[in-house]
Write a protein that holds these residues in place. Structure first.
Motif, PDB file in Angstrom:
ATOM      1  N   GLY A 146     -13.960 -29.278  16.183  1.00  0.00           N
ATOM      2  CA  GLY A 146     -13.338 -27.995  15.873  1.00  0.00           C
ATOM      3  C   GLY A 146     -11.867 -28.079  15.558  1.00  0.00           C
ATOM      4  O   GLY A 146     -11.197 -27.049  15.421  1.00  0.00           O
ATOM      5  N   LEU A 183     -16.836 -16.103  11.447  1.00  0.00           N
ATOM      6  CA  LEU A 183     -16.780 -17.557  11.542  1.00  0.00           C
ATOM      7  C   LEU A 183     -18.183 -18.113  11.793  1.00  0.00           C
ATOM      8  O   LEU A 183     -18.821 -17.793  12.799  1.00  0.00           O
ATOM      9  CB  LEU A 183     -15.838 -17.968  12.678  1.00  0.00           C
ATOM     10  CG  LEU A 183     -15.678 -19.476  12.914  1.00  0.00           C
ATOM     11  CD1 LEU A 183     -15.161 -20.172  11.665  1.00  0.00           C
ATOM     12  CD2 LEU A 183     -14.753 -19.728  14.098  1.00  0.00           C
ATOM     13  N   LEU A 208     -20.323 -21.838  11.742  1.00  0.00           N
ATOM     14  CA  LEU A 208     -20.234 -23.295  11.724  1.00  0.00           C
ATOM     15  C   LEU A 208     -21.617 -23.890  11.515  1.00  0.00           C
ATOM     16  O   LEU A 208     -22.586 -23.457  12.160  1.00  0.00           O
ATOM     17  CB  LEU A 208     -19.643 -23.798  13.044  1.00  0.00           C
ATOM     18  CG  LEU A 208     -18.296 -23.185  13.444  1.00  0.00           C
ATOM     19  CD1 LEU A 208     -17.885 -23.663  14.828  1.00  0.00           C
ATOM     20  CD2 LEU A 208     -17.214 -23.517  12.420  1.00  0.00           C
ATOM     21  N   GLN A 247     -17.012 -27.188  20.115  1.00  0.00           N
ATOM     22  CA  GLN A 247     -16.500 -26.192  19.174  1.00  0.00           C
ATOM     23  C   GLN A 247     -16.372 -24.825  19.844  1.00  0.00           C
ATOM     24  O   GLN A 247     -15.401 -24.095  19.611  1.00  0.00           O
ATOM     25  CB  GLN A 247     -17.438 -26.110  17.965  1.00  0.00           C
ATOM     26  CG  GLN A 247     -17.479 -27.385  17.149  1.00  0.00           C
ATOM     27  CD  GLN A 247     -18.788 -27.577  16.414  1.00  0.00           C
ATOM     28  OE1 GLN A 247     -19.570 -26.636  16.249  1.00  0.00           O
ATOM     29  NE2 GLN A 247     -19.044 -28.801  15.949  1.00  0.00           N
ATOM     30  N   LEU A 268     -12.820 -22.860  19.903  1.00  0.00           N
ATOM     31  CA  LEU A 268     -12.743 -21.718  18.985  1.00  0.00           C
ATOM     32  C   LEU A 268     -13.229 -20.428  19.634  1.00  0.00           C
ATOM     33  O   LEU A 268     -13.568 -19.466  18.937  1.00  0.00           O
ATOM     34  CB  LEU A 268     -13.579 -22.018  17.732  1.00  0.00           C
ATOM     35  CG  LEU A 268     -13.191 -23.296  16.977  1.00  0.00           C
ATOM     36  CD1 LEU A 268     -14.202 -23.606  15.897  1.00  0.00           C
ATOM     37  CD2 LEU A 268     -11.791 -23.171  16.384  1.00  0.00           C
ATOM     38  N   HIS A 271     -12.449 -16.765  18.549  1.00  0.00           N
ATOM     39  CA  HIS A 271     -12.882 -16.274  17.241  1.00  0.00           C
ATOM     40  C   HIS A 271     -14.391 -16.046  17.174  1.00  0.00           C
ATOM     41  O   HIS A 271     -14.932 -15.822  16.101  1.00  0.00           O
ATOM     42  CB  HIS A 271     -12.435 -17.246  16.152  1.00  0.00           C
ATOM     43  CG  HIS A 271     -10.943 -17.433  16.121  1.00  0.00           C
ATOM     44  ND1 HIS A 271     -10.086 -16.558  15.491  1.00  0.00           N
ATOM     45  CD2 HIS A 271     -10.152 -18.384  16.696  1.00  0.00           C
ATOM     46  CE1 HIS A 271      -8.841 -16.960  15.650  1.00  0.00           C
ATOM     47  NE2 HIS A 271      -8.851 -18.065  16.378  1.00  0.00           N
ATOM     48  N   PRO A 275     -17.331 -17.812  17.290  1.00  0.00           N
ATOM     49  CA  PRO A 275     -18.099 -18.494  16.236  1.00  0.00           C
ATOM     50  C   PRO A 275     -19.600 -18.300  16.402  1.00  0.00           C
ATOM     51  O   PRO A 275     -20.104 -18.101  17.513  1.00  0.00           O
ATOM     52  CB  PRO A 275     -17.713 -19.967  16.421  1.00  0.00           C
ATOM     53  CG  PRO A 275     -17.302 -20.072  17.854  1.00  0.00           C
ATOM     54  CD  PRO A 275     -16.664 -18.758  18.194  1.00  0.00           C
ATOM     55  N   GLN A 276     -20.281 -18.362  15.283  1.00  0.00           N
ATOM     56  CA  GLN A 276     -21.730 -18.426  15.256  1.00  0.00           C
ATOM     57  C   GLN A 276     -22.122 -19.773  14.661  1.00  0.00           C
ATOM     58  O   GLN A 276     -21.349 -20.390  13.934  1.00  0.00           O
ATOM     59  CB  GLN A 276     -22.313 -17.292  14.407  1.00  0.00           C
ATOM     60  CG  GLN A 276     -21.996 -15.898  14.940  1.00  0.00           C
ATOM     61  CD  GLN A 276     -22.488 -14.823  13.990  1.00  0.00           C
ATOM     62  OE1 GLN A 276     -22.055 -14.746  12.844  1.00  0.00           O
ATOM     63  NE2 GLN A 276     -23.413 -14.009  14.456  1.00  0.00           N
ATOM     64  N   TRP A 277     -23.339 -20.210  14.964  1.00  0.00           N
ATOM     65  CA  TRP A 277     -23.792 -21.516  14.487  1.00  0.00           C
ATOM     66  C   TRP A 277     -25.101 -21.385  13.724  1.00  0.00           C
ATOM     67  O   TRP A 277     -25.954 -20.557  14.062  1.00  0.00           O
ATOM     68  CB  TRP A 277     -23.982 -22.487  15.651  1.00  0.00           C
ATOM     69  CG  TRP A 277     -22.717 -22.956  16.260  1.00  0.00           C
ATOM     70  CD1 TRP A 277     -21.988 -24.064  15.934  1.00  0.00           C
ATOM     71  CD2 TRP A 277     -21.994 -22.322  17.339  1.00  0.00           C
ATOM     72  NE1 TRP A 277     -20.867 -24.164  16.722  1.00  0.00           N
ATOM     73  CE2 TRP A 277     -20.848 -23.113  17.592  1.00  0.00           C
ATOM     74  CE3 TRP A 277     -22.211 -21.173  18.099  1.00  0.00           C
ATOM     75  CZ2 TRP A 277     -19.923 -22.786  18.578  1.00  0.00           C
ATOM     76  CZ3 TRP A 277     -21.294 -20.836  19.067  1.00  0.00           C
ATOM     77  CH2 TRP A 277     -20.157 -21.638  19.312  1.00  0.00           C
TER      78      TRP A 277
END
Length: 350
Positions: free
Chosen positions: A89, A111, A113, A124, A128, A131, A133-135
């Motif tokens: 990240g 965001l 990833l 990650q 992060l 923010h 994040p989604q994956w």
């Protein structure tokens, strides 16, 4: 033999030689013994160091380039900010820090990833977290919408196949066994090979590599950008219509025989950017050093150098040189920017 080498040898004894693509996939992604499954490859303690680990300037400048492209394209809200293969990240953290002052950018971004490794997802998530994040597991799983993507040293790790133009026709280079040890060999002549410029212009005796997963990844991103708008920056080492054997292994920051330590060394190959650019509705291409200089890395380096002395200043100057100097990463690494037809020129390109 490593544990994975024994498994690969057993597979070859049972079913015959395998392609280099299959060999790379086993070495990097085997669920038990794969390199990315079991190891922390990044940084001084790992096997290689990527540009974001060398200096924060890399992620800052490419982040600001994405933000400027977002503004130039009408500041769509919402939009997808994506990175395939985000590692720990580091790059995305620098992108987000550099762009926090761009009005509306963080409020509009989603965001996402592209990461299949649970171990790396955890790293990650920690770095992060602010923010949210989604994956997703694959680029094909990204949400639809305006897409601003940065992919650094992602394409080079995708499995390649190698082909040799012999007097009898094209043959594929395979991994088999000689006296029980892994060894390279050649297939029988093939009825057809991939239709890319490197194959069409190859002379007898030439070895040509084909990275089908890279073409599929870039094509999918290009399709989304053509439909919804955006910008993708693919940064990697390679060239234009490249030929020759570029398969390499890195272990403990040194080159290794690609067949010597399956599962214990990183395997990559140079990226041929010519067939990838052909998939884009519009594109720009240049060296990493040239793009970073146009984005202002020299001024940023001078600003960060203020107040540094001694070893810290030397390290900072060395990082700047490593990213930009033609004798280091500056010319070896290229940047392919994919954008939509009629869009403003990508920041950082002539």
């Amino acid at each position: 033999m490593t544990p994975l080498a024994r498994l690969i040898a057993e597979r070859i004894r049972e079913t015959g030689p395998i392609s280099i693509a299959d060999y790379m996939a086993e070495c990097l992604l085997h669920p038990v013994h794969g390199y990315y499954t079991t190891r922390e490859p990044f940084g001084a303690a790992g096997d290689f160091t990527t540009a974001p680990e060398i200096s924060q300037m890399f992620g800052e400048l490419f982040g600001l380039a994405l933000a400027q492209a977002w503004v130039d394209r009408g500041a769509p809200d919402p939009f997808i900010l994506a990175e395939p293969g985000p590692g720990r990240g580091t790059l995305m953290a620098d992108v987000l820090r550099a762009t926090r002052g761009v009005p509306g950018f963080h409020a509009a971004l989603r965001l996402v990833l592209v990461e299949a490794s649970p171990r790396l997802r955890a790293l990650q998530a920690e770095r992060l977290a602010d923010h949210r994040p989604q994956w997703v597991d694959r680029i094909e799983d990204l949400p639809e919408g305006p897409l601003f993507l940065i992919g650094n040293e992602f394409l080079d790790a995708l499995p390649i196949r190698q082909f040799l133009r012999s007097p009898e026709g094209w043959r594929e280079r395979l991994v088999g066994l000689i006296d029980g040890a892994l060894a390279f060999g050649l297939s029988a002549p093939l009825p057809e090979v991939p239709d890319t410029p490197a194959f069409r212009h190859a002379a007898e005796g030439a070895l040509v590599e084909d990275n089908l997963p890279a073409r599929l990844a870039v094509a999918e991103v290009a399709r989304r950008i053509a439909r919804h708008g955006g910008l993708a920056c693919w940064i990697d080492y390679g060239g234009w219509r490249s030929q020759g054997d570029t398969l390499q292994a890195l272990r403990h920051h040194a080159f290794d025989d690609p067949l010597a330590h399956p599962g214990e060394a990183d395997l990559t190959a140079h990226v041929d950017f010519e067939p990838l650019a052909a998939l884009a509705p519009a594109w720009a291409y240049d060296t990493q050093g040239a793009v970073l200089r146009r984005l202002g890395i020299d001024a940023r380096a001078d600003r960060l150098a203020q107040g540094l002395t001694g070893a810290r200043l030397d390290s900072h100057r060395a990082a700047h040189r490593r990213l930009t100097d033609p004798a280091e990463m500056g010319s070896l690494f290229k940047v392919l920017a994919v954008t939509s037809a009629g869009a403003p020129p990508p920041p950082g390109f002539a």
